[in-house]
Scaffold this motif. Structure first.
Motif, PDB file in Angstrom:
ATOM      1  N   ARG A 345      25.180 -16.242 -14.500  1.00 49.16           N
ATOM      2  CA  ARG A 345      24.205 -16.367 -15.175  1.00 49.16           C
ATOM      3  C   ARG A 345      24.356 -15.316 -15.778  1.00 49.16           C
ATOM      4  O   ARG A 345      24.418 -14.027 -15.692  1.00 49.16           O
ATOM      5  N   THR A 346      24.186 -15.210 -17.519  1.00 54.56           N
ATOM      6  CA  THR A 346      24.210 -13.964 -18.376  1.00 54.56           C
ATOM      7  C   THR A 346      23.318 -13.207 -18.141  1.00 54.56           C
ATOM      8  O   THR A 346      23.493 -12.124 -18.815  1.00 54.56           O
ATOM      9  N   ARG A 347      22.225 -13.486 -17.669  1.00 55.39           N
ATOM     10  CA  ARG A 347      21.282 -12.161 -17.509  1.00 55.39           C
ATOM     11  C   ARG A 347      22.033 -11.415 -16.208  1.00 55.39           C
ATOM     12  O   ARG A 347      21.098 -10.339 -16.381  1.00 55.39           O
ATOM     13  N   ALA A 348      22.849 -12.047 -15.740  1.00 52.53           N
ATOM     14  CA  ALA A 348      23.256 -10.898 -14.221  1.00 52.53           C
ATOM     15  C   ALA A 348      24.624  -9.739 -15.869  1.00 52.53           C
ATOM     16  O   ALA A 348      24.743  -8.865 -14.229  1.00 52.53           O
ATOM     17  N   LEU A 349      24.962  -9.896 -16.272  1.00 57.64           N
ATOM     18  CA  LEU A 349      25.688  -9.297 -17.090  1.00 57.64           C
ATOM     19  C   LEU A 349      25.358  -7.866 -17.149  1.00 57.64           C
ATOM     20  O   LEU A 349      24.448  -7.502 -17.866  1.00 57.64           O
ATOM     21  N   GLN A 350      25.777  -6.567 -17.022  1.00 55.87           N
ATOM     22  CA  GLN A 350      25.336  -5.537 -17.365  1.00 55.87           C
ATOM     23  C   GLN A 350      26.829  -4.870 -18.563  1.00 55.87           C
ATOM     24  O   GLN A 350      27.948  -5.378 -18.111  1.00 55.87           O
ATOM     25  N   ARG A 351      26.493  -3.498 -18.660  1.00 54.88           N
ATOM     26  CA  ARG A 351      27.863  -2.406 -18.943  1.00 54.88           C
ATOM     27  C   ARG A 351      27.743  -1.511 -17.524  1.00 54.88           C
ATOM     28  O   ARG A 351      26.654  -0.962 -17.181  1.00 54.88           O
ATOM     29  N   PHE A 352      29.097  -1.233 -17.494  1.00 53.01           N
ATOM     30  CA  PHE A 352      29.726  -0.417 -17.031  1.00 53.01           C
ATOM     31  C   PHE A 352      30.774   0.710 -17.137  1.00 53.01           C
ATOM     32  O   PHE A 352      31.468   0.084 -17.519  1.00 53.01           O
ATOM     33  N   ARG A 353      31.049   1.874 -17.401  1.00 50.90           N
ATOM     34  CA  ARG A 353      31.836   2.736 -18.210  1.00 50.90           C
ATOM     35  C   ARG A 353      32.092   1.758 -19.504  1.00 50.90           C
ATOM     36  O   ARG A 353      31.305   1.211 -20.514  1.00 50.90           O
ATOM     37  N   ASP A 354      33.234   1.625 -20.133  1.00 54.35           N
ATOM     38  CA  ASP A 354      33.732   0.313 -20.795  1.00 54.35           C
ATOM     39  C   ASP A 354      33.581  -1.089 -20.811  1.00 54.35           C
ATOM     40  O   ASP A 354      34.310  -2.017 -21.552  1.00 54.35           O
ATOM     41  N   PHE A 355      32.599  -1.267 -19.783  1.00 57.23           N
ATOM     42  CA  PHE A 355      33.215  -3.011 -19.345  1.00 57.23           C
ATOM     43  C   PHE A 355      31.886  -3.675 -18.874  1.00 57.23           C
ATOM     44  O   PHE A 355      31.051  -2.940 -18.859  1.00 57.23           O
ATOM     45  N   THR A 356      31.815  -5.555 -19.650  1.00 57.71           N
ATOM     46  CA  THR A 356      31.016  -5.882 -18.835  1.00 57.71           C
ATOM     47  C   THR A 356      31.006  -6.357 -17.997  1.00 57.71           C
ATOM     48  O   THR A 356      31.936  -6.717 -17.695  1.00 57.71           O
ATOM     49  N   VAL A 357      29.977  -6.098 -16.469  1.00 57.95           N
ATOM     50  CA  VAL A 357      30.547  -6.110 -15.475  1.00 57.95           C
ATOM     51  C   VAL A 357      29.512  -7.370 -14.850  1.00 57.95           C
ATOM     52  O   VAL A 357      28.221  -7.209 -15.237  1.00 57.95           O
ATOM     53  N   VAL A 358      29.814  -7.546 -13.826  1.00 60.13           N
ATOM     54  CA  VAL A 358      28.038  -7.562 -12.468  1.00 60.13           C
ATOM     55  C   VAL A 358      28.421  -7.119 -11.273  1.00 60.13           C
ATOM     56  O   VAL A 358      29.820  -6.806 -11.492  1.00 60.13           O
ATOM     57  N   PHE A 359      27.773  -7.296 -10.379  1.00 62.38           N
ATOM     58  CA  PHE A 359      27.550  -6.311  -9.149  1.00 62.38           C
ATOM     59  C   PHE A 359      28.353  -6.973  -8.006  1.00 62.38           C
ATOM     60  O   PHE A 359      27.317  -8.570  -7.840  1.00 62.38           O
ATOM     61  N   ALA A 360      29.018  -7.037  -7.221  1.00 68.01           N
ATOM     62  CA  ALA A 360      29.508  -8.467  -6.184  1.00 68.01           C
ATOM     63  C   ALA A 360      28.437  -7.628  -4.910  1.00 68.01           C
ATOM     64  O   ALA A 360      28.142  -6.338  -4.571  1.00 68.01           O
ATOM     65  N   ARG A 361      28.387  -8.417  -4.004  1.00 69.26           N
ATOM     66  CA  ARG A 361      27.803  -8.216  -2.650  1.00 69.26           C
ATOM     67  C   ARG A 361      28.390  -8.531  -1.510  1.00 69.26           C
ATOM     68  O   ARG A 361      29.112  -9.595  -1.995  1.00 69.26           O
ATOM     69  N   VAL A 362      28.975  -7.614  -0.704  1.00 67.29           N
ATOM     70  CA  VAL A 362      29.343  -8.136   0.761  1.00 67.29           C
ATOM     71  C   VAL A 362      28.844  -6.934   1.690  1.00 67.29           C
ATOM     72  O   VAL A 362      28.469  -5.906   2.028  1.00 67.29           O
ATOM     73  N   GLY A 363      27.921  -8.084   2.525  1.00 68.29           N
ATOM     74  CA  GLY A 363      27.369  -7.789   3.421  1.00 68.29           C
ATOM     75  C   GLY A 363      25.753  -6.787   2.913  1.00 68.29           C
ATOM     76  O   GLY A 363      25.198  -6.746   1.645  1.00 68.29           O
TER      77      GLY A 363
END
Length: 414
Positions: A345-363
């Motif tokens: 989902r485009t709305r899931a994209l965030q900036r982290f350092r110099d990257f475009t990222v999403v956040f994975a979930r495990v547990g």
């Protein structure tokens, strides 16, 4: 769609998470920079020193002009050791259980790892070195972009997840227009023959059936009285006469069937060339409460002389009366489609350092995933690398995860 209330709730929960973390309430975010000041010794190359008696190694990740790679230096009594005298291996266990194995070969004054240390640099590290007949082993964790949030807190904050997978990306053109009655949805009721009106049976706003008598007129020529039925079912929009008036060519009633409406969109020349009949269009009310996926019914062949726009008609199903004639609407016409093998989902994209990222979930643990991106639409973004098919990621309110990680001071440091 996030309402103001949901944003306020999310912000409040974010503050709660921050306060909870400050008090040690189970936040698991860590960073190598934070660890550097508290947990481990730095070596001459600013790497992590691992010691075992007289022998030590310095762990560094080198990424100056090259993809990240291990450069590891060996010491005995703090004096450099020839890297050819050391056998070294490293195992990185990532969130979710995947293990990256590295073997090393001597190069200049260090041991170089075979392979790229892929982002994120967040893992549990196991190191094994053999020197001068002795085996040395170390284990430590090195996390970045990682945090732990309990399920109840995540639910209260509106954090939602879904699995990454294929998606249809649609390129769209934004349109604006209004709802209008279709020609067959409007009828002007006139007298068949001139004469005096002797009966008027309906008032403005009343519903009528097809064939129902609306008025009675006595012909001026034949002096016979005849009934005027409604040619369509609908609602009385205008009543222009009363009993006793003389009926002529002017309409007595105007009837409208609001179920027969379409949207008229005004298309600028730069977009008109890409529009065709039968193309899908998502029509939305300005409030966003109503939307429907329909198709372009027709594109008129003439342009407005003043604005140079042309009109595109989109048929609107309106059995429930959600679309009102004269109502302003907006649309998104689909002009191309692309099947992406992997998308988020485009709305899931965030900036982290110099990257475009999403956040994975495990547990209950969330961790950054650096992405290489392809095509993008307002709804979906294609992922070329950085996320595995089926991997669960935060699709809604991902900014809360980023804020929690940033607040914890997690950073990228070797």
């Amino acid at each position: 769609m996030n309402t103001p209330r949901s944003w306020m709730r999310a912000a409040a929960v974010a503050l709660m998470l921050s306060l909870g973390a400050a008090c040690g309430a189970g936040n698991g975010a860590e960073g190598e920079d934070a660890a550097a000041t508290a947990d481990y010794e730095r070596g001459p190359h600013r790497g992590r020193m691992l010691r075992d008696g007289e022998f030590a190694i310095e762990m560094t990740i080198f990424e100056d002009g090259v993809p990240p790679e291990f450069h590891i230096y060996a010491y005995r009594n703090d004096q450099p050791v020839d890297p050819r005298e050391v056998q070294l291996s490293v195992a990185l266990t990532r969130l979710g259980g995947a293990v990256d194995q590295f073997q090393f070969a001597p190069e200049a004054d260090y041991l170089k790892g075979a392979g790229v240390v892929t982002e994120p640099h967040s893992f549990d590290v196991a190191v094994r070195a053999v020197y001068d007949g002795a085996t040395h082993e170390w284990a430590y964790d090195s996390y970045e972009g990682r945090t732990t949030i309990g399920a109840a807190q995540a639910e209260a904050a509106g954090i939602r997840v879904e699995a990454a997978g294929p998606a249809t990306l649609e390129e769209t053109i934004a349109l604006s227009g209004r709802v209008e009655l279709q020609p067959q949805g409007r009828a002007e009721i006139t007298a068949w023959y001139p004469g005096r009106i002797v009966g008027m049976n309906r008032a403005i706003g009343e519903r009528v059936r097809r064939g129902e008598t609306l008025a009675s007129v006595t012909s001026s020529e034949s002096l016979q009285t005849y009934a005027i039925p409604s040619p369509i079912a609908g609602v009385v929009m205008a009543r222009n006469a009363n009993v006793g008036d003389v009926a002529g060519a002017a309409p007595i009633y105007v009837i409208a069937d609001a179920a027969q409406v379409h949207a008229e969109f005004y298309v600028y020349p730069r977009d008109a060339e890409r529009l065709r009949a039968d193309q899908p269009v998502v029509v939305r009310s300005l409030s966003g409460e109503h939307s429907v996926r329909a198709e372009i019914e027709a594109i008129l062949p003439t342009a407005d002389m003043m604005t140079q726009t042309i009109v595109a008609h989109v048929d609107l199903p309106n059995a429930d009366g959600a679309w009102r004639p004269g109502q302003a609407v907006e649309g998104a016409a689909v002009v191309s489609r692309y099947e992406a093998p992997l998308a988020v989902r485009t709305r899931a994209l965030q900036r982290f350092r110099d990257f475009t990222v999403v956040f994975a979930r495990v547990g209950e643990t969330y961790e950054v995933r650096m992405l290489e991106l392809g095509r993008q639409t307002p709804e979906w973004t294609e992922v070329l690398s950085g996320l595995a098919p089926g991997e669960v990621y935060v699709s809604d309110n991902a900014f809360l995860i980023r804020a929690d990680i940033e607040k914890s001071g997690a950073s990228h440091d070797h």
